[in-house]
Scaffold this motif. Structure first.
Motif, mmCIF file in Angstrom:
data_model
loop_
_atom_site.group_PDB
_atom_site.id
_atom_site.type_symbol
_atom_site.label_atom_id
_atom_site.label_comp_id
_atom_site.label_asym_id
_atom_site.label_seq_id
_atom_site.Cartn_x
_atom_site.Cartn_y
_atom_site.Cartn_z
ATOM 1 N N LYS A 142 0.844 -1.195 0.000
ATOM 2 C CA LYS A 142 0.000 0.000 0.000
ATOM 3 C C LYS A 142 0.888 1.257 0.000
ATOM 4 O O LYS A 142 1.832 1.366 0.761
ATOM 5 C CB LYS A 142 -0.917 0.000 1.224
ATOM 6 N N GLY A 143 0.581 2.172 -0.889
ATOM 7 C CA GLY A 143 1.331 3.427 -0.966
ATOM 8 C C GLY A 143 2.646 3.320 -1.716
ATOM 9 O O GLY A 143 3.375 4.302 -1.805
ATOM 10 N N LYS A 144 2.956 2.143 -2.292
ATOM 11 C CA LYS A 144 4.249 1.959 -2.943
ATOM 12 C C LYS A 144 4.408 2.874 -4.151
ATOM 13 O O LYS A 144 5.463 3.477 -4.370
ATOM 14 C CB LYS A 144 4.409 0.496 -3.378
ATOM 15 N N GLN A 145 3.334 2.989 -4.969
ATOM 16 C CA GLN A 145 3.421 3.826 -6.161
ATOM 17 C C GLN A 145 3.686 5.278 -5.782
ATOM 18 O O GLN A 145 4.525 5.943 -6.390
ATOM 19 C CB GLN A 145 2.128 3.716 -6.975
ATOM 20 N N ALA A 146 2.965 5.783 -4.780
ATOM 21 C CA ALA A 146 3.173 7.173 -4.359
ATOM 22 C C ALA A 146 4.595 7.382 -3.857
ATOM 23 O O ALA A 146 5.219 8.429 -4.116
ATOM 24 C CB ALA A 146 2.160 7.539 -3.277
ATOM 25 N N GLU A 147 5.121 6.396 -3.151
ATOM 26 C CA GLU A 147 6.498 6.485 -2.650
ATOM 27 C C GLU A 147 7.483 6.550 -3.814
ATOM 28 O O GLU A 147 8.424 7.364 -3.816
ATOM 29 C CB GLU A 147 6.805 5.272 -1.766
ATOM 30 N N LEU A 148 7.280 5.688 -4.819
ATOM 31 C CA LEU A 148 8.179 5.681 -5.963
ATOM 32 C C LEU A 148 8.091 6.992 -6.746
ATOM 33 O O LEU A 148 9.102 7.502 -7.234
ATOM 34 C CB LEU A 148 7.856 4.500 -6.883
ATOM 35 N N GLU A 149 6.887 7.537 -6.858
ATOM 36 C CA GLU A 149 6.729 8.809 -7.559
ATOM 37 C C GLU A 149 7.468 9.933 -6.834
ATOM 38 O O GLU A 149 8.081 10.800 -7.468
ATOM 39 C CB GLU A 149 5.251 9.148 -7.705
ATOM 40 N N SER A 150 7.431 9.923 -5.505
ATOM 41 C CA SER A 150 8.166 10.928 -4.731
ATOM 42 C C SER A 150 9.663 10.781 -4.949
ATOM 43 O O SER A 150 10.382 11.777 -5.133
ATOM 44 C CB SER A 150 7.835 10.788 -3.241
ATOM 45 N N ARG A 151 10.135 9.546 -4.933
ATOM 46 C CA ARG A 151 11.566 9.319 -5.161
ATOM 47 C C ARG A 151 11.971 9.773 -6.563
ATOM 48 O O ARG A 151 13.075 10.288 -6.777
ATOM 49 C CB ARG A 151 11.896 7.832 -4.989
ATOM 50 N N PHE A 152 11.073 9.564 -7.530
ATOM 51 C CA PHE A 152 11.362 9.948 -8.910
ATOM 52 C C PHE A 152 11.504 11.462 -9.024
ATOM 53 O O PHE A 152 12.411 11.969 -9.697
ATOM 54 C CB PHE A 152 10.240 9.439 -9.820
ATOM 55 N N ARG A 153 10.617 12.206 -8.361
ATOM 56 C CA ARG A 153 10.725 13.669 -8.376
ATOM 57 C C ARG A 153 11.993 14.122 -7.654
ATOM 58 O O ARG A 153 12.687 15.030 -8.111
ATOM 59 C CB ARG A 153 9.494 14.297 -7.717
ATOM 60 N N PHE A 154 12.295 13.473 -6.531
ATOM 61 C CA PHE A 154 13.509 13.797 -5.778
ATOM 62 C C PHE A 154 14.753 13.573 -6.647
ATOM 63 O O PHE A 154 15.689 14.386 -6.656
ATOM 64 C CB PHE A 154 13.580 12.927 -4.519
ATOM 65 N N LEU A 155 14.738 12.477 -7.400
ATOM 66 C CA LEU A 155 15.878 12.137 -8.242
ATOM 67 C C LEU A 155 16.131 13.227 -9.277
ATOM 68 O O LEU A 155 17.273 13.623 -9.518
ATOM 69 C CB LEU A 155 15.623 10.794 -8.931
ATOM 70 N N GLN A 156 15.064 13.732 -9.894
ATOM 71 C CA GLN A 156 15.220 14.778 -10.906
ATOM 72 C C GLN A 156 15.778 16.076 -10.317
ATOM 73 O O GLN A 156 16.535 16.790 -10.969
ATOM 74 C CB GLN A 156 13.881 15.077 -11.570
ATOM 75 N N GLU A 157 15.393 16.394 -9.081
ATOM 76 C CA GLU A 157 15.798 17.661 -8.476
ATOM 77 C C GLU A 157 17.140 17.587 -7.768
ATOM 78 O O GLU A 157 17.930 18.536 -7.814
ATOM 79 C CB GLU A 157 14.726 18.129 -7.499
ATOM 80 N N GLU A 158 17.404 16.456 -7.113
ATOM 81 C CA GLU A 158 18.580 16.379 -6.240
ATOM 82 C C GLU A 158 19.534 15.233 -6.578
ATOM 83 O O GLU A 158 20.639 15.183 -6.052
ATOM 84 C CB GLU A 158 18.130 16.199 -4.774
ATOM 85 N N GLY A 159 19.090 14.304 -7.440
ATOM 86 C CA GLY A 159 19.834 13.059 -7.618
ATOM 87 C C GLY A 159 20.994 13.142 -8.585
ATOM 88 O O GLY A 159 21.143 14.095 -9.357
ATOM 89 N N CYS A 160 21.820 12.110 -8.536
ATOM 90 C CA CYS A 160 22.944 11.941 -9.452
ATOM 91 C C CYS A 160 22.924 10.515 -9.986
ATOM 92 O O CYS A 160 22.416 9.599 -9.334
ATOM 93 C CB CYS A 160 24.277 12.196 -8.755
ATOM 94 N N MET A 161 23.471 10.312 -11.168
ATOM 95 C CA MET A 161 23.550 8.970 -11.741
ATOM 96 C C MET A 161 24.642 8.944 -12.802
ATOM 97 O O MET A 161 25.073 9.983 -13.303
ATOM 98 C CB MET A 161 22.211 8.550 -12.363
ATOM 99 N N ALA A 162 25.084 7.742 -13.124
ATOM 100 C CA ALA A 162 26.073 7.577 -14.189
ATOM 101 C C ALA A 162 25.379 7.669 -15.542
ATOM 102 O O ALA A 162 24.187 7.400 -15.667
ATOM 103 C CB ALA A 162 26.778 6.226 -14.055
ATOM 104 N N LEU A 163 26.128 8.067 -16.546
ATOM 105 C CA LEU A 163 25.634 8.033 -17.926
ATOM 106 C C LEU A 163 25.884 6.630 -18.465
ATOM 107 O O LEU A 163 27.031 6.249 -18.729
ATOM 108 C CB LEU A 163 26.372 9.073 -18.772
ATOM 109 N N LEU A 164 24.829 5.857 -18.620
ATOM 110 C CA LEU A 164 24.962 4.446 -18.993
ATOM 111 C C LEU A 164 25.106 4.301 -20.507
ATOM 112 O O LEU A 164 24.288 3.665 -21.190
ATOM 113 C CB LEU A 164 23.761 3.655 -18.483
ATOM 114 N N VAL A 165 26.159 4.918 -21.039
ATOM 115 C CA VAL A 165 26.445 4.893 -22.474
ATOM 116 C C VAL A 165 27.897 4.471 -22.654
ATOM 117 O O VAL A 165 28.797 5.036 -22.031
ATOM 118 C CB VAL A 165 26.229 6.274 -23.117
#
Length: 631
Positions: A142-165
């Motif tokens: 319960k609430g998993k989708q909302a949690e993932l959506e919050s993490r997704f927004r957080f990732l765009q604003e504050e997150g970092c990741m490798a360029l997988l190319v």
């Protein structure tokens, strides 16, 4: 894509009318999650539309508190629907009766591949219903989708990741079989005609498939977004706690400000890099993949985080007159595949191979003393008509490497009885016997380049491309890649004609055009070339593709066809071979929710050049132009 404004309308009559208009555009995805579905009457209207619809593939209705009656109505619709593949119904208080009704519907419906329900429903369904649902059911907390959506927004604003190319550079003498080998790696069939020589660089971007040993699972044309691919995995992990808690606190402050009558919502804090008020975003906030819960379920069952790596191939011409020009594009990133012809005369082939190996060694120097050179794989083609033995070449290569020990560290071990190279016969009856080991080695090397070492590295180049960047950089990479290869989406029919002008035989944008893509709303820049325009049903109205067929032969014909179409949106595809640096800077800085800082744009362009996505030289006479399509 048709406007979704109707989904926020509280009047059920207007909501249903908006839904009907939306379905007339033959959409593939519909997101009515988080309160956009207004109640049982709305669900019944949606169910009636679903019964006759064949275009919709994904439907999200999670977090609407719909209840059992709504679940039963949707179950009846599923019995008639033949197009829907993913249906998300988590967080809707459906209960076991609706769950059993959905299970009964799946006895009839064979098109639905994934049905997402709450884990609480699973416990109440019973053995028979669970057996019917089988692997098609995903049970989410319960609430998993909302949690993932919050993490997704957080990732765009504050997150970092490798360029997988990872760039693959195919180099070597002319007529050595580089292009033919690339076609085999992609799983393509060869015709009886001789492969034409490559003149100028040929580029192609692809992804590996699941089974590297299967011919049908050779590399495929890359589609979608590298950001979405990486983000879909990254949001499944817990974010960094300190930054995550601060971000959630800010989000709660925004929500409280928006609800307060005394404090205007605009006073809520915004992330740095936000575009100026009133200026349209060049790229809007990325939309989370609608099937993220399905991905999460699959990942948990696999017990592994499967990276989707984009392979950016560069097939270089092998004629000697191109050799110096080729080195302009050599970088200390990627995987170098150096080819020789086993059907040729031994001394000549050895001399040519040594030349290309030496060139690769000279032009892939490490960034720093603690860095490494990228890996090199040697490929010997035309084994079936070989003019010399494997041992003869291995011994000569060993002697050559002893003179260049640094090169010896770069070159990867061979297979099929060779110490130093991969023998290949592309025209054998069973070419996959030769190609599969090469495909698997390339895949393993790409993953090694991207893998951060835990302790001493397994190879000198392990983690060479594991550096993480702000997510805005990765989204900027996707934008510029798509503008070079073809930015596809939908645009408003009424503004397409007014935005185009004819120049010679091409139709170009005379001003920016807003396009709705699968991953985010995007602005195509002034000067972009129209590649194709078609109806939502797929009828091609205009095409500039080679050998492409279209209904219209002039801009006047296209204007007339668009005026008579009667649809609000059309499918479009635009591309740019070159962009001025100032335009690139403007586009990247106008991304939402966070743009690329202007001082970081040269660093991003330099990195994208090393990855082979585009070409940019930071030299006084050259830096003002960015080449998006290096072919």
């Amino acid at each position: 894509m048709e406007s979704m404004d109707w989904a926020s309308d509280k009047d059920e009559g207007r909501w249903e009318e908006g839904l009907k208009k939306f379905f007339r555009t033959e959409p593939e995805k519909l997101d009515l999650s988080n309160g956009k579905c207004k109640g049982i009457q709305s669900v019944k209207a949606l169910s009636r539309a679903l019964e006759a619809n064949t275009s919709l593939r994904e439907l999200h209705l999670n977090n609407n508190q719909l209840g059992a009656e709504a679940g039963k109505a949707l179950a009846e619709a599923l019995k008639a629907n033949t197009g829907l593949q993913t249906l998300v119904l988590a967080d809707n208080q459906l209960g076991p009766e609706a769950g059993k009704a959905l299970a009964e519907a799946l006895k009839v419906n064979s098109s639905l591949l994934k049905l997402v329900l709450n884990s609480s429903v699973e416990d109440a369904l019973g053995e028979e219903a669970l057996k019917v649902l089988g692997a098609r059911a995903v049970f989410a907390e319960k609430g998993k989708q909302a949690e993932l959506e919050s993490r997704f927004r957080f990732l765009q604003e504050e997150g970092c990741m490798a360029l997988l190319v990872v760039r693959l550079l195919f180099v070597g003498k002319g007529r050595a079989g580089k292009t033919t080998t690339l076609r085999r790696l992609k799983g393509e069939e060869l015709d009886s005609a001789e492969e034409l020589s490559t003149y100028g660089v040929q580029t192609w971007a692809g992804n590996r498939q699941n089974d590297l040993s299967a011919k049908q699972d050779g590399w495929v044309q890359a589609t979608g977004s590298t950001f979405q691919s990486a983000a879909s995995r990254q949001v499944l992990s817990e974010p960094r706690q300190e930054e995550w808690l601060k971000w959630k606190e800010r989000e709660e402050g925004k929500t409280a400000a928006a609800k307060s009558k005394d404090v205007p919502a605009r006073t809520a804090p915004k992330p740095e890099g936000t575009k100026p008020q009133g200026e349209e975003a060049a790229v809007g906030p990325a939309k989370m993949q609608m099937d993220l819960l399905v991905i999460a379920d699959a990942a948990s069952k696999k017990g592994a985080d499967e990276l989707v790596v984009r392979l950016q191939t560069w097939d270089f011409p092998g004629q000697l007159e191109y050799a110096i020009a080729n080195t302009l594009y050599f970088q200390n990133r990627g995987i170098y595949l150096v080819f020789f012809d086993m059907a040729g005369e031994f001394e000549s082939e050895l001399q040519q191979l040594q030349l290309w190996l030496w060139t690769t060694y000279q032009y892939t120097k490490p960034d720093s003393a603690d860095s490494a050179r990228p890996p090199v794989v040697i490929v010997g083609t035309k084994y079936g008509t070989k003019n010399f033995e494997i041992d003869q070449m291995d011994e000569s290569l060993e002697a050559f490497f002893n003179k260049l020990p640094g090169l010896k560290d770069q070159v990867q071990p061979g297979v099929a009885g060779s110490k130093w190279f991969f023998p290949v016969e592309n025209k054998a009856d069973e070419p996959e016997r030769w190609i599969v080991p090469l495909r698997q080695r390339i895949d393993a090397l790409a993953r090694t380049l991207l893998a951060k070492p835990n302790g001493p590295p397994s190879q000198p180049f392990q983690g060479l491309q594991s550096e993480e960047y702000p997510c805005a950089w990765v989204r900027g990479h996707d934008l510029l890649h798509d503008l070079g290869e073809g930015l596809a989406g939908t645009a408003k029919t009424a503004v397409i004609s007014a935005s185009l002008e004819k120049k010679d035989s091409e139709l170009l944008l005379q001003k920016e055009l807003s396009i709705e893509t699968k991953s985010a709303p995007v602005v195509a820049p002034k000067g972009a070339k129209l590649i194709e325009c078609s109806t939502l049903a797929g009828e091609v109205l205009w095409s500039s593709r080679q050998n492409g067929t279209s209904k219209c032969s002039s801009k006047e014909d296209l204007d007339s066809a668009l005026n008579n179409l009667g649809a609000q949106s059309c499918k479009v595809e635009f591309s740019c071979d070159f962009l001025e640096l100032a335009v690139v800077e403007e586009l990247l800085s106008r991304m939402q929710p966070r743009g690329v800082e202007k001082q970081d744009i040269p660093k991003l362009l330099h990195e994208m050049t090393r990855l082979g996505t585009l070409v940019w030289f930071d030299e006084p006479e050259l830096r003002e132009t960015v080449m998006l399509q290096p072919r």
